[in-house]
Design an enzyme around this catalytic site. Sequence first.
Site, PDB file in Angstrom:
ATOM      1  N   SER A  19       0.861  -1.182   0.000  1.00  0.00           N
ATOM      2  CA  SER A  19       0.000   0.000   0.000  1.00  0.00           C
ATOM      3  C   SER A  19       0.894   1.228   0.000  1.00  0.00           C
ATOM      4  O   SER A  19       1.997   1.203   0.535  1.00  0.00           O
ATOM      5  CB  SER A  19      -0.872   0.038   1.243  1.00  0.00           C
ATOM      6  OG  SER A  19      -1.508  -1.202   1.408  1.00  0.00           O
ATOM      7  N   HIS A  72      10.190  51.799 -28.956  1.00  0.00           N
ATOM      8  CA  HIS A  72      10.199  50.553 -29.728  1.00  0.00           C
ATOM      9  C   HIS A  72       8.785  50.082 -30.041  1.00  0.00           C
ATOM     10  O   HIS A  72       8.365  49.013 -29.594  1.00  0.00           O
ATOM     11  CB  HIS A  72      10.982  49.474 -28.976  1.00  0.00           C
ATOM     12  CG  HIS A  72      12.457  49.674 -29.030  1.00  0.00           C
ATOM     13  ND1 HIS A  72      13.185  50.209 -27.982  1.00  0.00           N
ATOM     14  CD2 HIS A  72      13.357  49.440 -30.030  1.00  0.00           C
ATOM     15  CE1 HIS A  72      14.457  50.283 -28.317  1.00  0.00           C
ATOM     16  NE2 HIS A  72      14.593  49.825 -29.557  1.00  0.00           N
TER      17      HIS A  72
HETATM   18 ZN   LIG Z   1      14.769  48.560 -33.754  1.00  0.00          ZN
END
Ligand SMILES: [Zn+2]
Length: 1025
Positions: A389, A615
């Site tokens: 078990s 960016h």
């Molecule tokens: Zn760039």
Amino acid sequence: MDPILDDVLLSLSTALERDELVNIVESSIHSLFSATSLVFVRTFDNGDDLALAESTTPKGEAAPIRLPSAGAARQCYWTSERVNRSLTSLINANDPLAPLLKRIAAADDDGSSQISFIPIATSATSAPAATKSVMMIIVTIRAKSFGANDEKLLLAFLRHVTAAVDRVHKHGFLVAERDRLNGMLSMCSELIDQNSAMLTRKILGHLKHETECRSCTMLMVDDGMHDLVCQVFDLKELEKEFRLSLDDTLFGYVAKTGDCVNIEDVSKDLRFDPVKDHIGTYAPQSLLCMPVFSKVDPKEIIAVAVIYDKLGHRKFTRWDEEKMRFVLKFCSSVLHNTLVFQKERNLKAQTQALLDVAEVLFTHVESMDVLLQKIMEEARKLTKAERCSLFLLDYETQELVAKIFDSSLNRTGGNERDIRFPLTQGIAGYVATTGEVLNIKDAYSHELFYKDVDLATGFRTRNILCFPIKNEENMIIGVAQLCNKVGAEHFSMEDETLALQFSAYCAISIHQSMLYKGVMDAQNRSQLANELMLYHMQVNETELARLAENPYFDGGPEMSRCSFLPRSVPAKDTPTACMTFFDEMGLIKKWRISSEVLAKFILMTNNGYRNPVYHNWTHAFSVAHFCFALFQTCQKFDFLRDLEIFSLIIGTLCHDLDHRGTNNAYQVSSHSVLAALYSSEGSVMEHHHFAQTLCILNSPGCNILENLTAQQYTDMLDLLRNNILATDLSHHLRIVKHLQAMAQTGFDPENPDHHHLLLCLLMTSCDLCACTKSWESAQAVAELIYTEFFSQGDLERAIGMQPMEMMDRDRACIPELQLNFLDFIAIPVYRLLSQILPETSDVYERVLDGREQWRMKTEEIKRERGLNLLNTHREEAELQLRLASMRNRGATLQHGESIPESLPNSLPDISESSGGGGAVLVGGGRKISSASDPGPELKASWSSHRRGGGSGGGTSKLDEKSINGLDHLQTAANGDGDDDDGAQGKKSTSSLGSTQWRQCSSPKLSTGSDSSEASRQHQVVVETS
Ligand SMILES: [Zn+2]
């Protein structure tokens, strides 16, 4: 000499065997002493008082005859002196021998016959182990006693008999020794078994033969001195080995002390306990038990040998002890080797079994349930248990959870429920809390055993081995419970060791399974996130249809020039302009791109950009435009392959996909997810941009590469990867030497390296194109760049890092940084470009023009700072005036009259922080912790300034209003303005704050140029505050 005596002595001297000697002695007495009616001779062996040979075997008497414990014969034996009696006196004295003698004496004997018991004592050296000197008793029955002459003759005769007995005895001993050695040799030649049970059988067979016992056994000392293990009893291998405890048993006593125990009557000896020293149904009378010492370590006892019941005798003699010791001594090394070999073999088998287990377990880590099932199966197989078990520990609820209660029970589906019970309960609970291994030899006698489970299931638990399963941090994660050892009485020490080794594998595989699940979860989550991202990147159908149907943007002939300002294209028209780039570069036709697919690709790419200040999509669009413009300027790139040209425009458009406004160094130092994915390869962000590019290309309806051949497709992916990775400036710096070399020799279209290098240079040139534009545009974009840099600097401060100077809004001086950037990066790039592609020389010129502007600005700052150093007090007074003026005029803040121009130098801690370099600092060493709320910091610096400069009495103080005004300026400048007015750089309102430009910019910076949305907004804010 008497001829008869002569003959007698001659025949005595020829005797070698004991029986022969006995017969010669008997017949000699008759021939020498005529009145003798009866003679019988008894010999003894090594102190044993049993007669070994009979000259006259009385009828009905079984030989050998035991010497009576009392009487005349015993007296002779003990005293070694002759005893003379009459038959009558023997009878009267109730001598034990009297009835026998009377029966064998002549029938007509009236009891007057004289009986003599004549002892023959050996010389001490003849028998090595002898403790008694009497080796023979001659019994004579005569009508009269020996006369004087007879006595004389008898003495001479006995002297020779003694010598003959010595000789015969010595000879017998040698023969016995020879036989024994031969026996040992033949036994040893057979003892080559690799199995201890087989070997034991052979040893016991020999022992039985040597000692003439009824029964025998051998018990091995279990490794670790815990038990004695019996596999063989009376030459038969047992079906099931049995074990005896070392404590409270006679055999255990022998194994521990090394004593030899010889018991004549076990029922009277307290050391032997028939219950504990049980040997099945055999009930011994006597026994001899002896330890077997290891040949390697003479103190170590490896086994205990027991022989039971000497055939025909009540007990084993010292001579038997001697024989047994001798046999065991010879066997011990073989036995030791076999045991070691067996142990090694078991160990090897176990290792193999464990490896098999590992293989089984590690191939089932994908499902925890299946894994646990396998663990239990393997544990049962490994330890030969009937049942196993497994309980996992739930730390949260402090419970043990049996997922599958027992692997041997075929549970039919439907009712598989977790069985839970408190951590403190039962044997498993004890093991889970203490971490100890429990090896319970008798379950029902153990206090922790819970009988009700047996009652409920009808299973009878005999013994249990319960062990913890620990993870690599030594934390218990579960407990395995094995029941009922098959083929043995209970689990052994070896099983315990095996179980612990097994448990290590369990822990690893459970851990692996959890990790696997974690990985799968993460993968699914990532998949989900990807789907979510793509969902949000999905393009508006109307927009898509419109773009696909009207793919032409008329930017006029200017658009084909490098000097064109792509940021002047309204945001809504940028996708159409991109379509136009592809079209005019001939790519749509060349690569058979459907306008719908291209439109969707461009819109998805647009959506794939986030909105950092710099960016963003506008930057991507500008870079792609520059690629387009270069294509138009430089003979349509006829020196490049078609696929390379195609890769350039895709590369430029996608090269910053999903940029977050932070650079590679920041990803690594902030341990971002992207860094975890890509940092080992370097260029973290660029790898991500490329991955995002693939993601878009793979999105349904976006694959503008769908009509490429397989080879073209593969090449294109390589090109895209190279192009995008080339936009990492550190990559550029690595190849700059090769670029210079290529510029020297000129571009060679046949050289594949030159193709690669030129593509890299073109990508870098496009990426940095902002500094090739008009001065107004260039400085506006520079502002955007530094705004983004400073945001990163703020983030770095927030995580306790010192930002680089160019990211540090407190230290950076933009004109100077720009000058450095141009000198070290941009100018060399465009010089190389113009060397290789002379058509781009005007681009290079414009970069040089821009440099001159930045240089002048730097000079101006230096000059101002020089003045400041001279006129600290005047500046301060001026400042106060300006502040007052601003307050009165509603703070029309122009760059040309920046309020805190002289502030830094008037602050006490400025000089050390500025380090005498070109940077002009505002706020000194004080940190502006985040761009979003610089207000309090500014307040602090301002009030500190006020205190510091408080020398001039009556100088005006900053009132709340002006401070609030500045707060407002700061907050608004950080740009929450999301409203898209169609112009680009929507979030470009500057988090530079007012300080950088006030300190470093020329009065002309804020010209209100349309291209500088940031400056425009900046001014708007200031004017309304
Ligand atoms: Zn760039």
